[in-house]
Scaffold this motif. Structure first.
Motif, PDB file in Angstrom:
ATOM      1  N   LYS A  69       4.462   7.985 -20.535  1.00  0.00           N
ATOM      2  CA  LYS A  69       3.831   6.695 -20.794  1.00  0.00           C
ATOM      3  C   LYS A  69       4.107   5.695 -19.675  1.00  0.00           C
ATOM      4  O   LYS A  69       3.405   4.708 -19.543  1.00  0.00           O
ATOM      5  N   LEU A  70       5.128   5.932 -18.874  1.00  0.00           N
ATOM      6  CA  LEU A  70       5.499   5.028 -17.792  1.00  0.00           C
ATOM      7  C   LEU A  70       4.998   5.486 -16.429  1.00  0.00           C
ATOM      8  O   LEU A  70       5.312   4.861 -15.421  1.00  0.00           O
ATOM      9  N   TYR A  71       4.225   6.568 -16.372  1.00  0.00           N
ATOM     10  CA  TYR A  71       3.722   7.081 -15.099  1.00  0.00           C
ATOM     11  C   TYR A  71       2.787   6.058 -14.452  1.00  0.00           C
ATOM     12  O   TYR A  71       2.060   5.332 -15.118  1.00  0.00           O
ATOM     13  N   SER A  72       2.785   6.051 -13.131  1.00  0.00           N
ATOM     14  CA  SER A  72       1.852   5.196 -12.398  1.00  0.00           C
ATOM     15  C   SER A  72       0.482   5.886 -12.353  1.00  0.00           C
ATOM     16  O   SER A  72       0.330   7.046 -12.731  1.00  0.00           O
ATOM     17  N   ILE A  73      -0.497   5.145 -11.864  1.00  0.00           N
ATOM     18  CA  ILE A  73      -1.854   5.691 -11.786  1.00  0.00           C
ATOM     19  C   ILE A  73      -1.889   6.911 -10.869  1.00  0.00           C
ATOM     20  O   ILE A  73      -2.527   7.916 -11.180  1.00  0.00           O
ATOM     21  N   GLN A  74      -1.170   6.846  -9.747  1.00  0.00           N
ATOM     22  CA  GLN A  74      -1.165   7.967  -8.815  1.00  0.00           C
ATOM     23  C   GLN A  74      -0.540   9.206  -9.444  1.00  0.00           C
ATOM     24  O   GLN A  74      -0.997  10.318  -9.191  1.00  0.00           O
ATOM     25  N   GLN A  75       0.513   9.030 -10.235  1.00  0.00           N
ATOM     26  CA  GLN A  75       1.126  10.182 -10.890  1.00  0.00           C
ATOM     27  C   GLN A  75       0.166  10.805 -11.896  1.00  0.00           C
ATOM     28  O   GLN A  75       0.066  12.032 -11.988  1.00  0.00           O
ATOM     29  N   LEU A  76      -0.524   9.980 -12.659  1.00  0.00           N
ATOM     30  CA  LEU A  76      -1.490  10.502 -13.621  1.00  0.00           C
ATOM     31  C   LEU A  76      -2.634  11.227 -12.929  1.00  0.00           C
ATOM     32  O   LEU A  76      -3.067  12.296 -13.369  1.00  0.00           O
ATOM     33  N   LEU A  77      -3.128  10.657 -11.838  1.00  0.00           N
ATOM     34  CA  LEU A  77      -4.208  11.308 -11.096  1.00  0.00           C
ATOM     35  C   LEU A  77      -3.750  12.631 -10.501  1.00  0.00           C
ATOM     36  O   LEU A  77      -4.500  13.623 -10.517  1.00  0.00           O
ATOM     37  N   ILE A 120     -10.563   4.847  -8.608  1.00  0.00           N
ATOM     38  CA  ILE A 120      -9.676   4.172  -9.566  1.00  0.00           C
ATOM     39  C   ILE A 120      -8.314   3.932  -8.931  1.00  0.00           C
ATOM     40  O   ILE A 120      -7.700   2.886  -9.133  1.00  0.00           O
ATOM     41  N   GLY A 121      -7.846   4.869  -8.137  1.00  0.00           N
ATOM     42  CA  GLY A 121      -6.550   4.728  -7.485  1.00  0.00           C
ATOM     43  C   GLY A 121      -6.512   3.644  -6.426  1.00  0.00           C
ATOM     44  O   GLY A 121      -5.492   2.993  -6.236  1.00  0.00           O
ATOM     45  N   ILE A 122      -7.629   3.403  -5.722  1.00  0.00           N
ATOM     46  CA  ILE A 122      -7.625   2.395  -4.661  1.00  0.00           C
ATOM     47  C   ILE A 122      -8.201   1.060  -5.116  1.00  0.00           C
ATOM     48  O   ILE A 122      -8.213   0.105  -4.339  1.00  0.00           O
ATOM     49  N   SER A 133     -17.463  14.998  -7.914  1.00  0.00           N
ATOM     50  CA  SER A 133     -17.782  13.598  -8.236  1.00  0.00           C
ATOM     51  C   SER A 133     -16.729  12.979  -9.148  1.00  0.00           C
ATOM     52  O   SER A 133     -16.376  11.804  -8.986  1.00  0.00           O
ATOM     53  N   ILE A 134     -16.189  13.739 -10.077  1.00  0.00           N
ATOM     54  CA  ILE A 134     -15.141  13.221 -10.966  1.00  0.00           C
ATOM     55  C   ILE A 134     -13.863  12.965 -10.169  1.00  0.00           C
ATOM     56  O   ILE A 134     -13.191  11.945 -10.365  1.00  0.00           O
ATOM     57  N   ARG A 135     -13.547  13.861  -9.263  1.00  0.00           N
ATOM     58  CA  ARG A 135     -12.349  13.656  -8.444  1.00  0.00           C
ATOM     59  C   ARG A 135     -12.491  12.445  -7.531  1.00  0.00           C
ATOM     60  O   ARG A 135     -11.541  11.694  -7.319  1.00  0.00           O
ATOM     61  N   ILE A 192       0.836  -1.206   0.000  1.00  0.00           N
ATOM     62  CA  ILE A 192       0.000   0.000   0.000  1.00  0.00           C
ATOM     63  C   ILE A 192       0.870   1.254   0.000  1.00  0.00           C
ATOM     64  O   ILE A 192       0.565   2.233  -0.678  1.00  0.00           O
ATOM     65  N   THR A 193       1.966   1.205   0.763  1.00  0.00           N
ATOM     66  CA  THR A 193       2.862   2.362   0.809  1.00  0.00           C
ATOM     67  C   THR A 193       3.453   2.656  -0.562  1.00  0.00           C
ATOM     68  O   THR A 193       3.458   3.802  -1.017  1.00  0.00           O
ATOM     69  N   TYR A 194       3.950   1.630  -1.231  1.00  0.00           N
ATOM     70  CA  TYR A 194       4.537   1.845  -2.555  1.00  0.00           C
ATOM     71  C   TYR A 194       3.489   2.170  -3.599  1.00  0.00           C
ATOM     72  O   TYR A 194       3.760   2.894  -4.551  1.00  0.00           O
ATOM     73  N   TRP A 195       2.291   1.626  -3.466  1.00  0.00           N
ATOM     74  CA  TRP A 195       1.232   1.921  -4.424  1.00  0.00           C
ATOM     75  C   TRP A 195       0.808   3.391  -4.327  1.00  0.00           C
ATOM     76  O   TRP A 195       0.564   4.034  -5.339  1.00  0.00           O
ATOM     77  N   ASN A 196       0.741   3.934  -3.128  1.00  0.00           N
ATOM     78  CA  ASN A 196       0.300   5.307  -2.943  1.00  0.00           C
ATOM     79  C   ASN A 196       1.417   6.333  -3.094  1.00  0.00           C
ATOM     80  O   ASN A 196       1.147   7.530  -3.089  1.00  0.00           O
ATOM     81  N   ASP A 197       2.664   5.888  -3.199  1.00  0.00           N
ATOM     82  CA  ASP A 197       3.797   6.807  -3.286  1.00  0.00           C
ATOM     83  C   ASP A 197       3.965   7.286  -4.726  1.00  0.00           C
ATOM     84  O   ASP A 197       4.407   6.538  -5.587  1.00  0.00           O
ATOM     85  N   TRP A 198       3.612   8.506  -4.993  1.00  0.00           N
ATOM     86  CA  TRP A 198       3.736   9.042  -6.344  1.00  0.00           C
ATOM     87  C   TRP A 198       4.971   9.925  -6.495  1.00  0.00           C
ATOM     88  O   TRP A 198       5.351  10.285  -7.609  1.00  0.00           O
ATOM     89  N   THR A 199       5.629  10.270  -5.409  1.00  0.00           N
ATOM     90  CA  THR A 199       6.777  11.168  -5.519  1.00  0.00           C
ATOM     91  C   THR A 199       8.026  10.468  -6.050  1.00  0.00           C
ATOM     92  O   THR A 199       8.805  11.090  -6.764  1.00  0.00           O
ATOM     93  N   ASN A 200       8.239   9.192  -5.723  1.00  0.00           N
ATOM     94  CA  ASN A 200       9.406   8.487  -6.253  1.00  0.00           C
ATOM     95  C   ASN A 200       9.369   8.402  -7.769  1.00  0.00           C
ATOM     96  O   ASN A 200      10.400   8.469  -8.428  1.00  0.00           O
ATOM     97  N   GLY A 201       8.205   8.244  -8.324  1.00  0.00           N
ATOM     98  CA  GLY A 201       8.074   8.231  -9.775  1.00  0.00           C
ATOM     99  C   GLY A 201       8.457   9.559 -10.402  1.00  0.00           C
ATOM    100  O   GLY A 201       8.987   9.599 -11.510  1.00  0.00           O
TER     101      GLY A 201
END
Length: 108
Positions: free
Chosen positions: A35-43, A81-83, A73-75, A18-27
């Motif tokens: 094209k290689l961004y994670s879902i959290q980075q895109l969001l 989608i992220g979780i 509602s969109i946010r 969960i920690t690595y999945w939610n971590d968008w700063t390392n990316g």
């Protein structure tokens, strides 16, 4: 020893995942290709773009109503989608978490 430590390993694995999945700063530090961004980075990029449009649209398009920005509602849909992967994995790990709580409980 390993069968007895399954609940602890499952709990540590779940929390680490969960920690690595939610971590968008390392990316942001290591990935330059969008094209290689994670879902959290895109969001996060989408949320930043919405915030920038919101702050710039009121100054430049005052009163025209030409820009319709996503609402709450969109946010919230983007947050779901992220979780979603965590929600799909949790039921398989839940039995180990409960087992670890029951084994470590103090009786008396």
């Amino acid at each position: 020893m390993l069968p007895l430590s399954k609940p602890a390993v499952a709990t540590i694995g779940l929390f680490t995942g969960i920690t690595y999945w939610n971590d968008w700063t390392n990316g942001l530090y290591y990935i330059n290709n969008e094209k290689l961004y994670s879902i959290q980075q895109l969001l996060m990029k989408i949320m930043d773009n919405i915030q920038a449009l919101r702050s710039n649209s009121t100054a430049s398009l005052l009163g025209t109503g030409a820009v319709e920005l996503p609402g709450t509602s969109i946010r919230m849909a983007m947050a779901v989608i992220g979780i979603l992967p965590i929600l799909l994995i949790y039921p398989f790990v839940q039995k180990y978490l409960v087992k670890g709580v029951v084994v470590g409980a103090v009786k008396g």
